[in-house]
Design an enzyme around this catalytic site. Structure first.
Site, PDB file in Angstrom:
ATOM      1  N   SER A  14       0.728  -1.120   0.017  1.00 39.38           N
ATOM      2  CA  SER A  14       0.002   0.007  -0.037  1.00 39.38           C
ATOM      3  C   SER A  14       0.796   1.135   0.073  1.00 39.38           C
ATOM      4  CB  SER A  14      -1.002   0.101   1.223  1.00 39.38           C
ATOM      5  OG  SER A  14      -1.544   1.466   1.317  1.00 39.38           O
ATOM      6  N   LEU A  15       0.618   2.268  -0.965  1.00 42.25           N
ATOM      7  CA  LEU A  15       1.114   3.560  -0.776  1.00 42.25           C
ATOM      8  C   LEU A  15       0.539   4.510  -0.332  1.00 42.25           C
ATOM      9  CD1 LEU A  15       2.514   3.636  -4.655  1.00 42.25           C
ATOM     10  CD2 LEU A  15       3.561   3.240  -2.519  1.00 42.25           C
ATOM     11  N   LYS A  65     -13.457  -4.160   2.844  1.00 40.94           N
ATOM     12  CA  LYS A  65     -14.360  -2.801   2.547  1.00 40.94           C
ATOM     13  C   LYS A  65     -15.839  -3.222   2.699  1.00 40.94           C
ATOM     14  CE  LYS A  65     -11.381  -0.672  -0.730  1.00 40.94           C
ATOM     15  NZ  LYS A  65     -10.929   0.061  -1.780  1.00 40.94           N
ATOM     16  N   TYR A 211      -2.256   0.679 -10.842  1.00 41.94           N
ATOM     17  CA  TYR A 211      -1.240   1.970 -11.277  1.00 41.94           C
ATOM     18  C   TYR A 211      -0.025   1.494 -11.144  1.00 41.94           C
ATOM     19  CZ  TYR A 211      -1.552   2.904  -6.419  1.00 41.94           C
ATOM     20  OH  TYR A 211      -1.374   2.575  -4.978  1.00 41.94           O
TER      21      TYR A 211
END
Ligand code: ATR
Length: 264
Positions: A14-15, A65, A211
């Site tokens: 995760s960024l 989620k 991405y």
């Protein structure tokens, strides 16, 4: 010092911490944003930590989620519509779940100057991000949404929520104006999606939620056939931007530095 977290499993790549901590520093906020790999059993205790103000906000990613919703006091209308929560905060002693993926996708498409109204859309994948994309597309008045998923039952389940979508078999090619990869196929460089690209293009928009890598084979193939392509980077930035605003009441800058920050 306030503490923020992104939770999921896996979470290593995760960024979100990189982006949020950059904005936290830029805006001189006394806070830290970390990532935490958690099991399903730990979901409840994470929410308790928000109640006790040991943690001040959370981002939620795959595969929680939907599962997180049952531990919350309330969800926003957008989160309700997508039955998907990616941003959590405490407000008036209630733990609220919001969805900023919908706006993230919406802004990414809008800012690429693509007009969604009356367009035919072909979505590949019925995983965690698909309901948010469907909700954003509906709001923009698209004319039709076709969706294919390897596990057909998951696509049929989505149709129960959004009856207007048409379910097609995985592996079939369908003509559309906008083709969206919402699967995790492409995360590995060698991943390929079996599509008859020549049947669809040219001059269509191919969008990939992924991405990293910047150009999946899906986007590479599409561009060879004369299509416009867009990866998921701006969606990621815009969803984070909205979450940041919700937590800190500050709209951080989205400039070249921020965009380049995510090119590891
Ligand atoms: P989850 O499985 O928890 O929904 P996700 O990352 O949100 O995880 O979604 C993964 C998506 O990529 C799903 O649409 C998945 O298809 P299945 O529902 O059939 O699992 C899709 N996907 C992952 N690997 C795939 C593969 N090798 N071929 C086709 N689709 C794949």
């Amino acid at each position: 010092m306030k503490k923020y977290l992104v939770i999921g499993n896996p979470i290593k790549h995760s960024l979100s911490p990189k982006l949020h901590n950059y904005w936290i520093k830029q805006n001189n906020i006394d806070a830290i944003y970390e990532k935490k790999n958690i099991t399903e059993k730990e979901l409840e205790s994470v929410i308790t930590n928000i109640r006790d103000e040991k943690i001040h906000g959370i981002n939620v990613t795959v595969p929680y989620k939907q599962k997180i919703i049952s531990f919350l006091d309330n969800v926003t209308p957008l989160a309700e519509e997508a039955r998907s929560v990616n941003t959590i905060y405490k407000e008036n002693n209630n733990i609220i779940g919001d969805n900023t993926d919908i706006t993230g996708f919406d802004l990414a498409i809008r800012n690429s100057n693509y007009e969604l109204k009356n367009k035919k859309i072909f979505i590949l994948g019925a995983g965690g991000v698909s309901p948010s994309i469907i909700v954003a597309l509906r709001k923009n008045g698209v004319s039709k949404i076709i969706l294919g998923n390897r596990t057909r039952e998951k696509a049929e389940y989505l149709k129960k929520q959004y009856p207007e979508i048409e379910i097609v078999n995985w592996g079939e090619t369908h003509k559309a104006d906008l083709i969206i990869n919402a699967t995790s196929l492409g995360l590995k460089k060698e991943d390929k999606i079996e599509l008859n690209y020549s049947e669809i293009g040219p001059n269509k928009l191919f969008y990939d939620v992924i991405y990293n890598p910047k150009q999946t084979n899906f986007l590479l193939e599409a561009s060879k056939f004369g299509n416009k392509i867009l990866n998921g980077k701006m969606m990621f930035i815009y969803q984070a931007h909205r979450a940041f605003f919700k937590w800190h009441n500050i709209l951080p800058k989205i400039d070249e530095n921020v965009i380049n920050l995510l090119d590891q």
